[in-house]
Scaffold this active site. Sequence first.
Site, PDB file in Angstrom:
ATOM      1  N   ALA A  81      51.832 -10.033  -2.431  1.00  0.00           N
ATOM      2  CA  ALA A  81      51.127 -11.049  -3.297  1.00  0.00           C
ATOM      3  C   ALA A  81      52.634 -12.409  -3.084  1.00  0.00           C
ATOM      4  O   ALA A  81      53.401 -11.800  -3.057  1.00  0.00           O
ATOM      5  CB  ALA A  81      50.972 -10.526  -4.299  1.00  0.00           C
ATOM      6  N   ARG A  89      54.735 -22.113   0.322  1.00  0.00           N
ATOM      7  CA  ARG A  89      56.058 -22.705   0.456  1.00  0.00           C
ATOM      8  C   ARG A  89      57.076 -21.824   0.807  1.00  0.00           C
ATOM      9  O   ARG A  89      58.648 -21.864   0.914  1.00  0.00           O
ATOM     10  CB  ARG A  89      56.808 -22.951  -0.697  1.00  0.00           C
ATOM     11  CG  ARG A  89      56.080 -23.579  -1.604  1.00  0.00           C
ATOM     12  CD  ARG A  89      55.875 -23.867  -3.351  1.00  0.00           C
ATOM     13  NE  ARG A  89      57.293 -24.950  -2.971  1.00  0.00           N
ATOM     14  CZ  ARG A  89      58.408 -24.511  -4.798  1.00  0.00           C
ATOM     15  NH1 ARG A  89      57.862 -24.615  -5.412  1.00  0.00           N
ATOM     16  NH2 ARG A  89      58.857 -25.492  -4.603  1.00  0.00           N
ATOM     17  N   GLU A 114      45.166  -4.475   5.795  1.00  0.00           N
ATOM     18  CA  GLU A 114      43.424  -4.778   6.083  1.00  0.00           C
ATOM     19  C   GLU A 114      43.564  -5.670   4.627  1.00  0.00           C
ATOM     20  O   GLU A 114      43.857  -5.585   3.888  1.00  0.00           O
ATOM     21  CB  GLU A 114      42.880  -3.600   5.630  1.00  0.00           C
ATOM     22  CG  GLU A 114      41.878  -3.518   5.934  1.00  0.00           C
ATOM     23  CD  GLU A 114      40.793  -2.164   5.443  1.00  0.00           C
ATOM     24  OE1 GLU A 114      40.355  -1.240   6.246  1.00  0.00           O
ATOM     25  OE2 GLU A 114      40.948  -1.523   4.052  1.00  0.00           O
ATOM     26  N   TYR A 125      49.116 -13.594   7.958  1.00  0.00           N
ATOM     27  CA  TYR A 125      49.119 -13.208   9.258  1.00  0.00           C
ATOM     28  C   TYR A 125      48.585 -13.235  10.082  1.00  0.00           C
ATOM     29  O   TYR A 125      49.875 -12.938  11.531  1.00  0.00           O
ATOM     30  CB  TYR A 125      48.021 -11.871   8.639  1.00  0.00           C
ATOM     31  CG  TYR A 125      48.514 -10.811   7.464  1.00  0.00           C
ATOM     32  CD1 TYR A 125      49.341 -10.787   6.518  1.00  0.00           C
ATOM     33  CD2 TYR A 125      46.907 -11.023   5.930  1.00  0.00           C
ATOM     34  CE1 TYR A 125      50.024 -10.092   5.449  1.00  0.00           C
ATOM     35  CE2 TYR A 125      47.056 -10.452   5.040  1.00  0.00           C
ATOM     36  CZ  TYR A 125      48.664 -10.498   4.445  1.00  0.00           C
ATOM     37  OH  TYR A 125      48.862 -10.043   3.048  1.00  0.00           O
TER      38      TYR A 125
END
Length: 158
Positions: A81, A89, A114, A125
């Site tokens: 997170a 950024r 996942e 990702y």
Amino acid sequence: MSTRLRIVELAKGTAADISAVEQVMESAFDPRFGEAWNRSQLLGILGMPGVWLTLARVDGHVAGFALSRAIVDEAELLLLATAPAYRRRGVGSALVRSILTDARERGVVRVHLEVRAGNAAVDLYRSNGFAKCGERRGYYRGKAGEVYDAHSYSVALS
């Protein structure tokens, strides 16, 4: 348009950092999806073998975190997170690169993750080498009972 931060400091996190992790989750995860973990879940997994927490700090503030686990020669990125003020950024990219480096150092050959279908983090990702390798229909349940698919991604480490 946001600009890339000059300095993202990465450090190993511990149970003492759980309050900061919870604050990032509270601001970063939309509550309607029910993706945030609670304190008990975080503390429980941190005590398990092969689990590591990485914190990203900017100007001394925790801007993001990643929670990962390695088992034998594979690893899983369990949670990642970035606080909204630090998105786009470089914080998320720095965390993912750090997880991949840490995994290599642990002898890992493949990292899995996942993510809920539709999650904007997929671009992060993919840009770090992850490719979709599976799907679980109706895997996640939102706070109001909505159903969401889970998409599995992995990257081979060389």
